[in-house]
Design a protein around this motif. Sequence first.
Motif, PDB file in Angstrom:
ATOM      1  N   UNK A  89       0.881  -1.169   0.000  1.00  0.00           N
ATOM      2  CA  UNK A  89       0.000   0.000   0.000  1.00  0.00           C
ATOM      3  C   UNK A  89       0.917   1.216   0.000  1.00  0.00           C
ATOM      4  N   UNK A  90       0.813   2.021  -1.047  1.00  0.00           N
ATOM      5  CA  UNK A  90       1.697   3.155  -1.230  1.00  0.00           C
ATOM      6  C   UNK A  90       0.973   4.456  -0.912  1.00  0.00           C
ATOM      7  N   UNK A  91       1.665   5.330  -0.175  1.00  0.00           N
ATOM      8  CA  UNK A  91       1.174   6.681   0.076  1.00  0.00           C
ATOM      9  C   UNK A  91       1.657   7.528  -1.097  1.00  0.00           C
ATOM     10  N   UNK A  92       0.722   8.071  -1.873  1.00  0.00           N
ATOM     11  CA  UNK A  92       1.076   8.803  -3.089  1.00  0.00           C
ATOM     12  C   UNK A  92       0.730  10.278  -2.915  1.00  0.00           C
ATOM     13  N   UNK A  93       1.736  11.164  -3.089  1.00  0.00           N
ATOM     14  CA  UNK A  93       1.491  12.598  -2.947  1.00  0.00           C
ATOM     15  C   UNK A  93       0.477  13.119  -3.962  1.00  0.00           C
ATOM     16  N   UNK A  94      -0.485  13.908  -3.478  1.00  0.00           N
ATOM     17  CA  UNK A  94      -1.511  14.481  -4.352  1.00  0.00           C
ATOM     18  C   UNK A  94      -0.902  15.416  -5.384  1.00  0.00           C
ATOM     19  N   UNK A  95       0.225  16.042  -5.050  1.00  0.00           N
ATOM     20  CA  UNK A  95       0.851  16.971  -5.981  1.00  0.00           C
ATOM     21  C   UNK A  95       1.906  16.321  -6.870  1.00  0.00           C
ATOM     22  N   UNK A  96       1.977  15.016  -6.850  1.00  0.00           N
ATOM     23  CA  UNK A  96       2.916  14.278  -7.705  1.00  0.00           C
ATOM     24  C   UNK A  96       2.375  12.891  -7.996  1.00  0.00           C
ATOM     25  N   UNK A  97       1.073  12.808  -8.256  1.00  0.00           N
ATOM     26  CA  UNK A  97       0.385  11.527  -8.402  1.00  0.00           C
ATOM     27  C   UNK A  97       0.947  10.696  -9.550  1.00  0.00           C
ATOM     28  N   UNK A  98       1.292   9.475  -9.246  1.00  0.00           N
ATOM     29  CA  UNK A  98       1.746   8.520 -10.243  1.00  0.00           C
ATOM     30  C   UNK A  98       1.443   7.111  -9.739  1.00  0.00           C
ATOM     31  N   UNK A  99       1.150   6.227 -10.642  1.00  0.00           N
ATOM     32  CA  UNK A  99       0.952   4.821 -10.280  1.00  0.00           C
ATOM     33  C   UNK A  99       1.947   3.929 -11.018  1.00  0.00           C
ATOM     34  N   UNK A 100       3.123   4.464 -11.301  1.00  0.00           N
ATOM     35  CA  UNK A 100       4.138   3.718 -12.043  1.00  0.00           C
ATOM     36  C   UNK A 100       4.442   2.383 -11.388  1.00  0.00           C
ATOM     37  N   UNK A 101       4.616   2.374 -10.084  1.00  0.00           N
ATOM     38  CA  UNK A 101       5.015   1.147  -9.396  1.00  0.00           C
ATOM     39  C   UNK A 101       3.923   0.074  -9.419  1.00  0.00           C
ATOM     40  N   UNK A 102       2.690   0.469  -9.589  1.00  0.00           N
ATOM     41  CA  UNK A 102       1.632  -0.542  -9.672  1.00  0.00           C
ATOM     42  C   UNK A 102       1.826  -1.428 -10.894  1.00  0.00           C
ATOM     43  N   UNK A 103       2.383  -0.881 -11.962  1.00  0.00           N
ATOM     44  CA  UNK A 103       2.661  -1.690 -13.151  1.00  0.00           C
ATOM     45  C   UNK A 103       3.731  -2.736 -12.890  1.00  0.00           C
ATOM     46  N   UNK A 104       4.685  -2.428 -12.016  1.00  0.00           N
ATOM     47  CA  UNK A 104       5.770  -3.358 -11.727  1.00  0.00           C
ATOM     48  C   UNK A 104       5.278  -4.616 -11.019  1.00  0.00           C
ATOM     49  N   UNK A 105       4.236  -4.468 -10.224  1.00  0.00           N
ATOM     50  CA  UNK A 105       3.854  -5.562  -9.336  1.00  0.00           C
ATOM     51  C   UNK A 105       2.465  -6.143  -9.571  1.00  0.00           C
ATOM     52  N   UNK A 106       1.701  -5.584 -10.483  1.00  0.00           N
ATOM     53  CA  UNK A 106       0.285  -5.954 -10.585  1.00  0.00           C
ATOM     54  C   UNK A 106       0.066  -7.437 -10.875  1.00  0.00           C
ATOM     55  N   UNK A 107       1.009  -8.100 -11.502  1.00  0.00           N
ATOM     56  CA  UNK A 107       0.821  -9.527 -11.798  1.00  0.00           C
ATOM     57  C   UNK A 107       1.105 -10.409 -10.597  1.00  0.00           C
ATOM     58  N   UNK A 108       1.843  -9.886  -9.622  1.00  0.00           N
ATOM     59  CA  UNK A 108       2.285 -10.705  -8.508  1.00  0.00           C
ATOM     60  C   UNK A 108       1.560 -10.448  -7.195  1.00  0.00           C
ATOM     61  N   UNK A 109       1.078  -9.225  -7.035  1.00  0.00           N
ATOM     62  CA  UNK A 109       0.513  -8.833  -5.751  1.00  0.00           C
ATOM     63  C   UNK A 109      -0.746  -7.999  -5.952  1.00  0.00           C
ATOM     64  N   UNK A 110      -1.427  -7.734  -4.862  1.00  0.00           N
ATOM     65  CA  UNK A 110      -2.593  -6.833  -4.892  1.00  0.00           C
ATOM     66  C   UNK A 110      -2.116  -5.475  -4.394  1.00  0.00           C
ATOM     67  N   UNK A 111      -2.149  -4.481  -5.247  1.00  0.00           N
ATOM     68  CA  UNK A 111      -1.583  -3.160  -4.975  1.00  0.00           C
ATOM     69  C   UNK A 111      -2.666  -2.197  -4.502  1.00  0.00           C
ATOM     70  N   UNK A 112      -2.382  -1.468  -3.430  1.00  0.00           N
ATOM     71  CA  UNK A 112      -3.282  -0.449  -2.933  1.00  0.00           C
ATOM     72  C   UNK A 112      -2.559   0.873  -2.792  1.00  0.00           C
TER      73      UNK A 112
END
Length: 140
Positions: A89-112
């Motif tokens: 579960x990643x804390x993502x800054x509202x002023x720098x929103x990105x979900x890049x890391x979700x692409x790295x792990x989406x096949x292996x884990x459940x990302x929040x």
Amino acid sequence: ARLAEAYATSTPGPAAFYIRRGASGAARLVANEDAVMESFKARFEIVELAGTPSAALYNKFKDARIVVGMDGSHLNHLYFSLPVGASPVTLIPADGFTLVRSDYVCRLVRYGFLVVTPTPSGYVADIPELLKTIDLTAAA
């Protein structure tokens, strides 16, 4: 497999932890981090990244079921170590929103993720929302 061969110990790592980024990398401080860690005290181990050797980090992450941390490249350690089915579960800054890391792990884990609000002293995580996000992510 090569990391496990090089670093793994038979001692199980924690099932849940919070990665404390501290002042490493780009400044993304959690303004209410003490309150966040206090809310985690019963369920999570706190991991300090600064000064922790790679082997120790691997052994913390290898058995994790849930991991919480501020967005940043330091989380890349997780993606080589987390077991299939783990939930970062990643804390993502509202002023720098990105979900890049979700692409790295989406096949292996459940990302929040939880979007955190910028303030002059850092980012503020809404603790009830964070706990709800963790529970929903881990419930997969």
